[in-house]
Design a protein around this motif. Sequence first.
Motif, short mmCIF file in Angstrom:
data_model
loop_
_atom_site.label_atom_id
_atom_site.label_comp_id
_atom_site.label_asym_id
_atom_site.label_seq_id
_atom_site.Cartn_x
_atom_site.Cartn_y
_atom_site.Cartn_z
N ARG A 249 0.88 -1.30 0.08
CA ARG A 249 -0.02 0.12 -0.19
C ARG A 249 0.93 1.22 -0.11
N ALA B 251 0.79 4.37 2.74
CA ALA B 251 0.15 5.47 2.29
C ALA B 251 -0.20 6.04 3.81
N TRP C 179 -3.43 9.53 -3.73
CA TRP C 179 -4.63 8.98 -4.20
C TRP C 179 -5.44 10.12 -4.38
N SER D 238 -8.60 11.94 -2.34
CA SER D 238 -8.48 11.54 -0.97
C SER D 238 -8.63 12.60 0.03
N ARG E 29 -8.95 6.15 5.57
CA ARG E 29 -8.02 5.78 4.68
C ARG E 29 -8.35 4.64 3.90
N ALA E 30 -9.27 3.44 4.55
CA ALA E 30 -9.48 2.13 4.01
C ALA E 30 -10.76 2.61 2.80
N PHE F 28 -8.88 3.72 -0.18
CA PHE F 28 -8.31 2.80 -1.00
C PHE F 28 -9.47 2.32 -2.23
N ARG F 29 -10.59 2.26 -1.38
CA ARG F 29 -11.62 1.71 -1.95
C ARG F 29 -12.26 2.69 -3.19
N CYS G 65 -10.56 5.95 -4.32
CA CYS G 65 -9.71 6.71 -5.12
C CYS G 65 -8.80 6.40 -5.98
N ARG H 8 -5.46 5.49 -7.48
CA ARG H 8 -4.20 5.52 -7.02
C ARG H 8 -3.08 6.03 -8.33
#
Length: 244
Positions: A103, A106, A145, A148, A181-182, A185-186, A188, A190
């Motif tokens: 990851r 991040a 991201w 984010s 933050r999770a 990741f779902r 946004c 990268r």
Amino acid sequence: MTGWHKIGTHPALLAWAKAAHPVAVAALRDTDQPLRCGGTWAVGLDLLPNGEDGEIAGVPLPWDVLGLAPVALHPAQLSTIHPGYPRPSAEETEPAFRFRLNRDAAHLDGLLPVGPDRLRMVKEPHAWIVGLPLTTSDAAPLVVWEGSHRIMQAALQAALAPHPPESWGDVDITAAYQAARAEVFRSCRRREVPGLPGEAVLLHRHLVHGVAPWAEGATAPPEGRVIAYFRPVMDSVQDWLLQD
């Protein structure tokens, strides 16, 4: 809004990077700051001996090119990555290493681990982040991201709203931060953001970002992939959280 902006090659930025490079190499050589991640990462906190206006070796930092109002600056961080990054190390747990590897480590700048339980609190409310590449390298680029910053700002506002504003810097926001933050990741995108001397990247202070692993075939000069970062601190956590 993506929360980040890249400035293409500009002569004034290139002049600054060329002036900063030999000073940075000397500072990295002479520092007693230990290498991390199995000898593959020099954090380089406050290592570049620039002036408060960003001047280095007689070359001014071109604030007008960056589109920023001048503020008093700290000595720049010299984030330096070496081949093999990241490697396991004694100072990092196995889950933390996997997060760094998979990851990009991040994170949101300014949230520091406090106490034996490493509770996350806003201890360094940065106004913005500017990265200035000092070496020509395609290795271990910055990762962002996109968008984010909106997710993080909303989540932390909700987490801190029940508390008196003057106490916000001492409130444990670990759970809210990890959940947001999770969600980043779902939802946004990268994006890897490589850079060259003469370029600059500006990040919103709430943008989640990290560093990509050193890819097979990536190259850098002997001193590694070096980026100078400026992150001036705001007057209060309230300003950090509530201002756009």
